[in-house]
Scaffold this active site. Structure first.
Site, PDB file in Angstrom:
ATOM      1  N   ARG A  29     -11.502 -15.913  30.030  1.00 20.32           N
ATOM      2  CA  ARG A  29     -10.979 -14.935  30.980  1.00 20.32           C
ATOM      3  C   ARG A  29     -12.149 -14.140  31.560  1.00 20.32           C
ATOM      4  O   ARG A  29     -12.972 -13.607  30.819  1.00 20.32           O
ATOM      5  CB  ARG A  29     -10.031 -13.970  30.273  1.00 20.32           C
ATOM      6  CG  ARG A  29      -9.591 -12.855  31.185  1.00 20.32           C
ATOM      7  CD  ARG A  29      -8.992 -11.702  30.427  1.00 20.32           C
ATOM      8  NE  ARG A  29      -8.661 -10.649  31.364  1.00 20.32           N
ATOM      9  CZ  ARG A  29      -8.789  -9.364  31.107  1.00 20.32           C
ATOM     10  NH1 ARG A  29      -9.244  -8.957  29.938  1.00 20.32           N
ATOM     11  NH2 ARG A  29      -8.462  -8.474  32.004  1.00 20.32           N
TER      12      ARG A  29
ATOM     13  N   HIS B  57      -5.347  -8.309  37.096  1.00 21.50           N
ATOM     14  CA  HIS B  57      -4.155  -8.879  36.450  1.00 21.50           C
ATOM     15  C   HIS B  57      -3.649 -10.126  37.179  1.00 21.50           C
ATOM     16  O   HIS B  57      -2.490 -10.503  37.031  1.00 21.50           O
ATOM     17  CB  HIS B  57      -2.970  -7.881  36.407  1.00 21.50           C
ATOM     18  CG  HIS B  57      -3.130  -6.750  35.460  1.00 21.50           C
ATOM     19  ND1 HIS B  57      -2.687  -5.482  35.779  1.00 21.50           N
ATOM     20  CD2 HIS B  57      -3.657  -6.663  34.236  1.00 21.50           C
ATOM     21  CE1 HIS B  57      -2.945  -4.675  34.765  1.00 21.50           C
ATOM     22  NE2 HIS B  57      -3.533  -5.366  33.815  1.00 21.50           N
TER      23      HIS B  57
ATOM     24  N   ASN C  20     -11.341 -14.381  25.302  1.00 23.72           N
ATOM     25  CA  ASN C  20     -11.333 -13.166  26.113  1.00 23.72           C
ATOM     26  C   ASN C  20     -12.387 -12.232  25.516  1.00 23.72           C
ATOM     27  O   ASN C  20     -12.152 -11.583  24.500  1.00 23.72           O
ATOM     28  CB  ASN C  20      -9.936 -12.534  26.056  1.00 23.72           C
ATOM     29  CG  ASN C  20      -9.834 -11.287  26.920  1.00 23.72           C
ATOM     30  OD1 ASN C  20     -10.824 -10.838  27.509  1.00 23.72           O
ATOM     31  ND2 ASN C  20      -8.642 -10.720  26.988  1.00 23.72           N
TER      32      ASN C  20
END
Ligand code: ADP
Length: 401
Positions: free
Chosen positions: A90, A180, A7
Site C-alpha cells: 500500500r 482512501h 502496509n
C-alpha cells in the site's frame, strides 16, 4: 497462489498473507516500533498467536522477522518465501504520476521516495519498506505498488484545482489528490455487485468514515470528486484532524498561539477534530458515549460530522446530476448506527429513507439499510483494502507472465 500484502508506516509493518484460491487470510500481524525498539504480534488464519519484543533498528530487521514468523515456529504457515508469488504494497501518495497499480522497479521506488515532499509521514517509509523487502524475498518474486491516490486520478481539473495562482500547481504540484482510493474503489464495486448492477450505470456517494474520513463521488465507477485534498487533512471533521477550515483562520490562530508552520500542522493533524472540539478523545465510541451522557461538546462534534457528511452527499448529488446509492464503510461507517441514522435523517428531498430499526441492529456486514420505497439505496459495505491490493497484485503478476 499466495500474495503477501504489506502496509508500511514509519515505525510499523502491517502484513497479511492471502491464499488467492479462496481469498482467505492465512496469516496477519504487525512488526511495530521500528527504530524505537521493536515488537511483533502475529496471528495465523487457524488462530495461532505470537507476540514478542524484538530489536528492529530498521525496516530490514522487521522484514527478516516477518520471514521468520511465516516460515518457522508456532506461526509457520509456509515452508519458504518461494511459496509467495508476489508482494503488494500500500502506497499513500502516487500524485499525478501513478494512476494505476504497477510492478515495482528501482526507478519506481525512487519516484515514490521523491514524492515524500507531498506525503512526508508516509512515502519515505514506503520506499524504505520496498527496499528492505527486496532484500528478504527471492529475486524472482515481484513487488507491486497500489496507490491510495490512484482511484482519484479520474477527477476533472475543475474538481482538483484550488483557486491559487496557477504557478504553485505547475511548480509545486499543489492540487487535490484525494486518499482512501483503494477503499472507495473496493466498496463501490462490491456495492454494484450487491445491487446486481454494473458499476458503470451507478452514481454512488461512498462515505469512508474512520479515524480518517473521506467522502467520494463515484460516477460510473470513476471518482469524480472527493473530500480529502492535497493531504488527508481536508474534508469532514475526523478523529484528530480538523477537516476543512477557512485558511484565514489558520494564519490567524498560528499568530495568536505563536506557532511555527510545522507546529500548526501538528495542531491541525493531531490536536483538532473530535479530540479538539470535544476535549473527550479522538475515538468515535468515546465521543458518542460522552454525547449520550450529556457532554455538550461531544454532542456538538458528532452533529458537525453528520451535518458535513449530509452536505457532501448533497453537493456530490449535484456534481453527478443524480444519486443511486449512498454507502457507509470504515470503522465508523460500518459500526456506528448513530452516525448512519444522523446522516440519513431529513434527507427526504434526496429520496433517502432508511429502515431505522434495521440500521440500529446491524453492523460490519454487507447489507442494504434503506427502505423499499427509498429512491436512493443506502448500504453498509465493509471495506477490505488488503484484499483489493492482493487482487491487483495477482492480476498484474498474471498479466506479466
Ligand atoms: P482508521 O482510519 O485508522 O483505519 P478505522 O476505520 O478502524 O480507522 O475506524 C476507527 C473508528 O471507528 C474509531 O473512531 C472508532 O471509534 C470507530 N468504531 C469502531 N468500532 C465502533 C463501534 N462499534 N461503534 C462506533 N464506532 C466504532
Amino acid at each position: 497462489m499466495k500474495i503477501l500484502v504489506v502496509n508500511a508506516g514509519s515505525s510499523s509493518l502491517k502484513y497479511q498473507l492471502l491464499d488467492m484460491e479462496n481469498e482467505e487470510v492465512i496469516a496477519k500481524g504487525n512488526c511495530d516500533r521500528i527504530g524505537i525498539g521493536g515488537h511483533v504480534s502475529a496471528k495465523t488464519g487457524d488462530g495461532r498467536k505470537y507476540e514478542a519484543d524484538c530489536d528492529f533498528p530498521t525496516h530490514t530487521e522487521a522484514f527478516e522477522k516477518l520471514v521468520e514468523i511465516l516460515t518457522t515456529g508456532d506461526t509457520k504457515v509456509i515452508d519458504s518465501m518461494s511459496e509467495i508469488s508476489a508482494v503488494g504494497h500500500r502506497i499513500v501518495q502516487g500524485a499525478d504520476i501513478f494512476d494505476h497499480s504497477c510492478i515495482v522497479t528501482d526507478e519506481i521506488i525512487d519516484q515514490i521516495d521523491a514524492l515524500a515532499e507531498l506525503a512526508p509521514v508516509h512515502n519515505h517509509p514506503h520506499a524504505l519498506a520496498l527496499r528492505a523487502c527486496k532484500k528478504v524475498i527471492p529475486a524472482d518474486c515481484p513487488q507491486v505498488v497500489v496507490f491510495d491516490t490512484a482511484f482519484h486520478q479520474t477527477m476533472p481539473p475543475k474538481a482538483y484545482m484550488f483557486g491559487l495562482p496557477y504557478d504553485v500547481y505547475e511548480n509545486y504540484h499543489v492540487r487535490k489528490y484525494g486518499f482512501h482510493g483503494t477503499s472507495h474503489r473496493f466498496v463501490s464495486s462490491e456495492l454494484a455487485k450487491a445491487m446486481g448492477k454494473d458499476v458503470k450505470d451507478l452514481k454512488i456517494v461512498s462515505c469512508h468514515l474512520g479515524n480518517g474520513s473521506s467522502i467520494t463521488a463515484v460516477d460510473g465507477g470513476k471518482s469524480v470528486d472527493t473530500s480529502m485534498g492535497f493531504t488527508p487533512l481536508d474534508g469532514v471533521v475526523m478523529g484528530t484532524r480538523s477537516g476543512a477550515v477557512d485558511p484565514s483562520a489558520i494564519t490567524y490562530v498560528e499568530k495568536k498561539l505563536d506557532l511555527s508552520p510545522s507546529e500548526m500542522s501538528e495542531y491541525l493533524n493531531k490536536k483538532s477534530g473530535f479530540l479538539g472540539v470535544s476535549g473527550v478523545g479522538s475515538d468515535n465510541r468515546d465521543v458518542q458515549q460522552a454525547a449520550n451522557d450529556g457532554n455538550e461538546r461531544a454532542k456538538l462534534v458528532s452533529d458537525m460530522l453528520v451535518y458535513e457528511i449530509q452536505k457532501y452527499i448533497g453537493s456530490y448529488a449535484a456534481a453527478m446530476n443524480g444519486l443511486d446509492a449512498v454507502l457507509f464503510t470504515g470503522g465508523i461507517g460500518e459500526n456506528s448506527w448513530e452516525v448512519r441514522e444522523g446522516v440519513c435523517t431529513n434527507m427526504d428531498y434526496f429520496g433517502i429513507k432508511i429502515d431505522k430499526e434495521l440500521n440500529r441492529s446491524v453492523r460490519g456486514k454487507l447489507i442494504k439499510i434503506s427502505t423499499p420505497d427509498s429512491k436512493v439505496e443506502v448500504w453498509i459495505v465493509p471495506t477490505n483494502e488488503e484484499l483489493l491490493i492482493a487482487r491487483d497484485t495477482l492480476a498484474l503478476v498474471n498479466a506479466n507472465k
